[in-house]
Design an enzyme around this catalytic site. Structure first.
Site, PDB file in Angstrom:
ATOM      1  N   PRO A 256       0.845  -1.207   0.000  1.00 25.37           N
ATOM      2  CA  PRO A 256       0.000   0.000   0.000  1.00 25.37           C
ATOM      3  C   PRO A 256       0.878   1.254   0.000  1.00 25.37           C
ATOM      4  CG  PRO A 256       0.002  -1.033   2.170  1.00 25.37           C
ATOM      5  CD  PRO A 256       0.753  -1.955   1.274  1.00 25.37           C
ATOM      6  N   ASP A 432       5.932   2.238   2.005  1.00 23.69           N
ATOM      7  CA  ASP A 432       5.035   1.105   2.216  1.00 23.69           C
ATOM      8  C   ASP A 432       4.325   1.308   3.555  1.00 23.69           C
ATOM      9  OD1 ASP A 432       3.826  -1.330   2.735  1.00 23.69           O
ATOM     10  OD2 ASP A 432       5.518  -2.537   2.041  1.00 23.69           O
ATOM     11  N   HIS A 433       3.014   1.517   3.506  1.00 25.32           N
ATOM     12  CA  HIS A 433       2.271   1.845   4.714  1.00 25.32           C
ATOM     13  C   HIS A 433       2.130   0.651   5.665  1.00 25.32           C
ATOM     14  CE1 HIS A 433       0.256   4.644   7.133  1.00 25.32           C
ATOM     15  NE2 HIS A 433      -0.524   5.222   6.234  1.00 25.32           N
ATOM     16  N   ARG A 434       2.491  -0.549   5.215  1.00 24.64           N
ATOM     17  CA  ARG A 434       2.511  -1.686   6.136  1.00 24.64           C
ATOM     18  C   ARG A 434       3.668  -1.548   7.128  1.00 24.64           C
ATOM     19  NH1 ARG A 434       3.063  -6.541   1.998  1.00 24.64           N
ATOM     20  NH2 ARG A 434       4.714  -5.085   1.350  1.00 24.64           N
ATOM     21  N   VAL A 436       5.624   1.557   7.421  1.00 24.56           N
ATOM     22  CA  VAL A 436       5.904   2.939   7.820  1.00 24.56           C
ATOM     23  C   VAL A 436       4.596   3.676   8.083  1.00 24.56           C
ATOM     24  CG1 VAL A 436       7.084   5.074   7.201  1.00 24.56           C
ATOM     25  CG2 VAL A 436       7.946   2.883   6.333  1.00 24.56           C
TER      26      VAL A 436
END
Length: 462
Positions: A256, A432-434, A436
């Site tokens: 994401p 990467d929102h997983r 960060v």
């Protein structure tokens, strides 16, 4: 003695390669480790050295062929043996003699190792050879694979016959389809243009002249071709472009993405670079904005380790790296590649600048090795060189962040309580929102911006 050379694994388990060009011809005498061909993998163009000394007896593929790892590409008559010795019966000749016979490989050929420096060949693909054509049992030439020929745009496809190679007329898929519908043999049609390309008009004129008027009328009633063939160009998707597309789609639909932006006053950095350029002690070193940004990234990653991590879904783990392998995106004639500077965090500003310059030079020459484009932990892309202010870069698969550098421009800017013309640039950070959170991504971007605003701050950071 006859010896086959099979395409070795060129690194990173790539299953196939495209033959760019032969550097030798049949009948040539070659020495051990002499380069005999250039092949393009999904990552780079590499030269193939000969594992044998001897005479080139047969080249099994033509330029443009896609070859599976493990396929025979060239047959040698080894040094000291007769070059014109009758080659052992291969699969094609065996099938021509006995359609039920199953060709077998000599044990010593199956055990032939790959070239030194290459990994083991992966398991052979079950799909058929692109250009393999089995002879008929009566020994006659095989029928052309019309489905492939109709679908594949080409300039000149050479058909294999038992007598000699014959060049097919130059045409395009819509023209070949029209000729097929009208029952016209393209070999009898003369091209009217100077390029030698047979057009729709040439086929229609020939059909009308030879009495195929009814068929021509039926084709006309079906309507014109969707797009005039002279107005489009079709190119196969392969090589670096294919690999880049697959990697970007995999990244975009796996991680994401979030992108955040920061506009920075880089006047002090530009002044520093001007002073370094004038320093005779640094003559020969090209230190630019990219090098300063790379140094700022390495420093910022020390305080924001989540940007230097990887998401291991299979193991169910987050892998944090305690080193920085910095990828530098490079635009080449073959497409975008991202070679890596290993342990970039251990380099000085001058060493980083030298590494970036060397990396770019090798990339433009098309000689970047596949191994040089793996193992990255964070990347930088500089779309500012094209005059672009900002963008939303896509992550390299396996990395948590990528920083985009915009163009440096002069604009009115608040400085010391007054409006002045300053040199500014926009930073674009995708992460990467997983791995960060927004706060972590923002802190990292601010840390990079502060170094670019005041490069002297780097002296205070570890």
């Amino acid at each position: 003695m006859r010896q086959d050379f099979r395409l070795p694994d060129l690194g990173e388990g790539l299953p196939e390669a495209e033959l760019v060009q032969w550097l030798v011809a049949e009948g040539d005498t070659v020495s051990l480790n002499q380069n005999i061909a250039e092949v393009e993998t999904a990552k780079a163009v590499v030269e193939l050295p000969s594992p044998y000394a001897g005479t080139v007896q047969k080249l099994h593929h033509a330029a443009g062929d896609t070859i599976d790892v493990g396929d025979v590409i060239v047959t040698f008559a080894l040094e000291g043996e007769a070059a014109d010795a009758a080659p052992a019966e291969d699969a094609t000749s065996a099938s021509a003699t006995d359609a039920s016979a199953t060709p077998t490989e000599p044990e010593e050929e199956r055990a032939t190792p790959n070239l030194v420096g290459y990994g083991a060949a992966p398991r052979r693909s079950a799909r058929p050879q692109r250009r393999a054509r089995a002879a008929r049992a009566d020994g006659s030439a095989p029928a052309a694979d019309t489905a492939v020929l109709e679908a594949a745009p080409h300039d000149a496809i050479v058909e294999l016959t038992t007598e000699r190679p014959v060049e097919r007329p130059r045409s395009t898929p819509p023209v070949r389809k029209l000729a097929k519908d009208l029952g016209v043999d393209l070999a009898l049609v003369e091209a009217s243009g100077a390029t030698g390309l047979i057009t729709r008009a040439d086929v229609e004129e020939y059909a009308a002249r030879t009495g195929a008027a009814d068929a021509l009328a039926a084709a006309a009633a079906a309507g014109p071709a969707p797009v005039e063939e002279a107005r489009i160009t079709r190119r196969p998707i392969r090589g670096v472009r294919k690999a880049t597309a697959e990697a970007m789609v995999r990244s975009a639909f796996t991680a994401p993405h979030v992108t955040t932006f920061q506009t920075v006053d880089v006047t002090a950095t530009m002044e520093l670079l001007a002073s370094l350029k004038a320093d005779r002690a640094l003559e020969g070193h090209r230190i630019g904005v990219m090098a300063v940004a790379a140094k700022a990234v390495c420093l910022a990653l020390t305080h924001n380790p989540s940007l230097n991590a990887a998401w291991d879904a299979e193991a169910g783990e987050i892998v944090e790296h305690h080193y920085v392998n910095l990828g530098i995106a490079a635009a080449t004639d073959r497409g975008l590649i991202v070679p890596v500077i290993p342990d970039a965090d251990a380099l000085t500003l001058v060493e980083l600048a030298d590494a970036i310059g060397e990396l770019a030079q090798v990339a433009r020459s098309g000689k970047t090795a596949p191994s040089a484009m793996t193992g990255g932990t964070f990347s930088i892309t500089n779309f500012g060189v094209f005059g672009v202010e900002a963008g939303t870069p896509i992550l390299n698969p396996g990395e948590a962040g990528i920083l985009g550098l915009g163009t440096v421009s002069r604009r009115p800017w608040e400085h010391d309580g007054q409006v002045a013309l300053r040199k500014v640039m926009t930073l674009s950070l995708s992460f990467d929102h997983r791995l960060v959170d927004g706060a972590e991504g923002s802190r990292f971007l601010v840390d990079v911006a502060r170094v670019l605003e005041q490069p002297g701050r780097a002296m205070l950071l570890r």
